[in-house]
Design a protein around this motif. Structure first.
Motif, mmCIF file in Angstrom:
data_model
loop_
_atom_site.group_PDB
_atom_site.id
_atom_site.type_symbol
_atom_site.label_atom_id
_atom_site.label_comp_id
_atom_site.label_asym_id
_atom_site.label_seq_id
_atom_site.Cartn_x
_atom_site.Cartn_y
_atom_site.Cartn_z
ATOM 1 N N VAL A 212 -38.342 8.983 17.841
ATOM 2 C CA VAL A 212 -37.157 9.095 18.697
ATOM 3 C C VAL A 212 -36.206 10.119 18.093
ATOM 4 C CG1 VAL A 212 -35.185 7.881 19.699
ATOM 5 C CG2 VAL A 212 -37.375 6.701 19.457
ATOM 6 N N ASP A 213 -35.843 11.104 18.885
ATOM 7 C CA ASP A 213 -34.893 12.117 18.442
ATOM 8 C C ASP A 213 -33.487 11.644 18.780
ATOM 9 O OD1 ASP A 213 -33.811 14.542 17.551
ATOM 10 O OD2 ASP A 213 -33.874 15.389 19.576
ATOM 11 N N PHE A 214 -32.646 11.500 17.768
ATOM 12 C CA PHE A 214 -31.264 11.078 17.997
ATOM 13 C C PHE A 214 -30.401 11.562 16.852
ATOM 14 C CE2 PHE A 214 -32.876 7.878 15.193
ATOM 15 C CZ PHE A 214 -31.797 7.330 14.521
ATOM 16 N N GLU A 215 -29.102 11.471 17.023
ATOM 17 C CA GLU A 215 -28.172 11.909 16.006
ATOM 18 C C GLU A 215 -27.595 10.710 15.263
ATOM 19 O OE1 GLU A 215 -24.101 14.629 15.592
ATOM 20 O OE2 GLU A 215 -25.252 14.616 17.460
ATOM 21 N N GLY A 216 -27.592 10.786 13.923
ATOM 22 C CA GLY A 216 -26.984 9.729 13.133
ATOM 23 C C GLY A 216 -27.981 8.710 12.614
ATOM 24 N N ILE A 217 -27.555 7.440 12.581
ATOM 25 C CA ILE A 217 -28.392 6.360 12.069
ATOM 26 C C ILE A 217 -28.425 5.207 13.069
ATOM 27 C CG2 ILE A 217 -27.863 6.944 9.671
ATOM 28 C CD1 ILE A 217 -26.052 4.420 9.611
ATOM 29 N N SER A 218 -29.439 4.370 12.917
ATOM 30 C CA SER A 218 -29.546 3.176 13.747
ATOM 31 C C SER A 218 -29.941 1.977 12.889
ATOM 32 C CB SER A 218 -30.592 3.369 14.849
ATOM 33 O OG SER A 218 -30.854 2.143 15.507
ATOM 34 N N PHE A 219 -29.175 0.896 13.023
ATOM 35 C CA PHE A 219 -29.544 -0.395 12.428
ATOM 36 C C PHE A 219 -30.391 -1.210 13.399
ATOM 37 C CE2 PHE A 219 -25.243 0.600 10.800
ATOM 38 C CZ PHE A 219 -25.491 0.635 9.444
ATOM 39 N N GLY A 220 -30.306 -0.873 14.708
ATOM 40 C CA GLY A 220 -30.813 -1.780 15.725
ATOM 41 C C GLY A 220 -29.868 -2.971 15.844
ATOM 42 N N ASP A 221 -30.245 -3.927 16.682
ATOM 43 C CA ASP A 221 -29.401 -5.137 16.771
ATOM 44 C C ASP A 221 -30.217 -6.403 16.535
ATOM 45 O OD1 ASP A 221 -30.851 -5.374 19.115
ATOM 46 O OD2 ASP A 221 -29.102 -5.689 20.408
ATOM 47 N N HIS B 55 -25.180 5.530 18.038
ATOM 48 C CA HIS B 55 -26.532 4.970 18.145
ATOM 49 C C HIS B 55 -26.792 3.832 17.154
ATOM 50 C CE1 HIS B 55 -27.650 8.190 20.874
ATOM 51 N NE2 HIS B 55 -27.115 9.050 20.032
ATOM 52 N N ALA B 56 -25.744 3.305 16.549
ATOM 53 C CA ALA B 56 -25.907 2.346 15.456
ATOM 54 C C ALA B 56 -26.673 1.090 15.857
ATOM 55 C CB ALA B 56 -24.551 1.966 14.885
ATOM 56 N N LEU B 57 -26.533 0.653 17.109
ATOM 57 C CA LEU B 57 -27.186 -0.588 17.552
ATOM 58 C C LEU B 57 -28.341 -0.317 18.510
ATOM 59 C CD1 LEU B 57 -24.015 -2.814 18.098
ATOM 60 C CD2 LEU B 57 -25.413 -2.538 16.043
ATOM 61 N N ARG C 207 -34.231 1.590 20.043
ATOM 62 C CA ARG C 207 -35.349 2.498 20.320
ATOM 63 C C ARG C 207 -35.920 3.165 19.073
ATOM 64 N NH1 ARG C 207 -33.006 6.461 24.573
ATOM 65 N NH2 ARG C 207 -31.214 6.160 23.178
ATOM 66 N N PRO C 208 -35.077 3.633 18.129
ATOM 67 C CA PRO C 208 -35.661 4.245 16.932
ATOM 68 C C PRO C 208 -36.498 3.282 16.093
ATOM 69 C CG PRO C 208 -33.364 4.905 17.174
ATOM 70 C CD PRO C 208 -33.607 3.787 18.156
ATOM 71 N N HIS C 209 -36.281 1.985 16.252
ATOM 72 C CA HIS C 209 -36.992 0.986 15.442
ATOM 73 C C HIS C 209 -38.289 0.486 16.081
ATOM 74 C CE1 HIS C 209 -33.901 0.180 12.326
ATOM 75 N NE2 HIS C 209 -33.048 0.534 13.277
ATOM 76 N N ILE D 7 -32.058 0.904 8.053
ATOM 77 C CA ILE D 7 -31.512 2.141 8.618
ATOM 78 C C ILE D 7 -32.646 3.111 8.937
ATOM 79 C CG2 ILE D 7 -30.180 4.229 8.127
ATOM 80 C CD1 ILE D 7 -28.252 2.596 6.506
ATOM 81 N N VAL D 8 -32.773 3.452 10.213
ATOM 82 C CA VAL D 8 -33.596 4.587 10.621
ATOM 83 C C VAL D 8 -32.638 5.729 10.911
ATOM 84 C CG1 VAL D 8 -35.146 5.510 12.383
ATOM 85 C CG2 VAL D 8 -35.472 3.183 11.544
ATOM 86 N N TYR D 9 -32.918 6.902 10.346
ATOM 87 C CA TYR D 9 -32.021 8.029 10.581
ATOM 88 C C TYR D 9 -32.691 9.118 11.421
ATOM 89 C CZ TYR D 9 -34.384 10.280 6.565
ATOM 90 O OH TYR D 9 -35.306 10.809 5.701
ATOM 91 N N GLY D 10 -31.869 9.795 12.198
ATOM 92 C CA GLY D 10 -32.319 10.921 13.003
ATOM 93 C C GLY D 10 -31.766 12.207 12.432
#
Length: 257
Positions: free
Chosen positions: A76-85, A114-116, A119-121, A146-149
């Motif tokens: 998944v291409d995104f900006e920043g980081i994602s923890f998911g929820d 995009h923190a929550l 999709r990146p997870h 943390i998944v980072y883009g």
């Protein structure tokens, strides 16, 4: 209750709990005489990178291990980081609790778009493959995933520092060079070793790690906290099946006080 289900059980590692437990215990080389603040660990299938992962992750331990788990987004291409929820991450060995108290503290300081985002997870393996090792090391494991883009290393290091204020360890997930002949791969990966262990930024320009942003962030942390990086183990995928025409490199590094 939201649970992140395993995406690569049965492909990257065994789906059967007893088979997985036996394999992980065989790969782990527990040695906590000098416990690192953090490590860099590979994220391929266990048949390829499991020995390296087992050696470096085996340096961690404790009944109540807290881990900041960091990996690049492969899908998944995104900006920043994602923890998911998710409240839990699940593997065939059981569920791992996500430290939402700390994440919520973080989100009160940083409002990230995009923190929550889950999709990146959803299909990401870079965090998942670390979990069975960590579960066998610590029965009461808690994680901050943390998944980072698209993010610069300085910003990622700033985020990491927030979670490393207590006794949390970091695990940065990364493989090294991809699909070169064995001899060339080892030459390229030697630049990764030199860049990480000696803090040589010029060498890191030639390093072709897929988790290079996470590696650079960990080196910023190491500089600020005066940590000493050390190469623990290295191998390539050629060791698994002998094919030296197009290999992937795997390095395990630890950061000591």
């Amino acid at each position: 209750m939201k649970v992140r289900k395993p995406a690569v059980a049965g492909s990257f590692y065994p789906k059967d709990p007893e088979t997985l437990k036996s394999l992980v215990d065989k790969l782990l080389e527990k040695n906590t005489k000098e416990e690192p603040v953090g490590v860099i660990s590979p994220h391929a299938g266990y048949v390829y990178s499991g020995k390296v992962a087992g050696k470096v992750l085996g340096l961690l331990g404790g009944k109540e291990l807290k881990v900041l788990l960091i990996g690049p987004s492969h899908f998944v291409d995104f900006e920043g980081i994602s923890f998911g929820d998710y409240q839990f991450f699940e593997t065939p060995l059981g569920r791992v609790k996500v430290d939402w108290e700390r994440i919520e503290e973080f989100l009160r300081l940083y409002r990230l778009p995009h923190a929550l985002d889950n999709r990146p997870h959803m299909w990401e393996h870079s965090l998942e493959v670390q979990l069975p090792f960590l579960q066998r090391l610590s029965p009461n494991l808690t994680i901050v995933p943390i998944v980072y883009g698209r993010i610069d290393p300085e910003t990622l290091a700033e985020f990491m520092e927030f979670f490393l204020e207590d006794d949390t360890h970091f695990v940065v997930s990364s493989d090294l060079s991809h699909y070169y002949p064995e001899e060339i791969a080892r030459w390229i990966d030697e630049h990764c070793h030199r860049g990480i262990v000696e803090g040589d930024r010029e060498s890191l320009k030639t390093c072709e790690a897929c988790g290079k942003v996470g590696i650079l962030a960990s080196l910023i942390i190491a500089q600020r906290k005066k940590l000493k990086p050390k190469l623990i183990a290295y191998d390539t995928s050629a060791s698994a099946f002998g094919d030296k025409k197009a290999v992937v490199g795997y390095g395990g590094y630890a950061f000591f006080q």
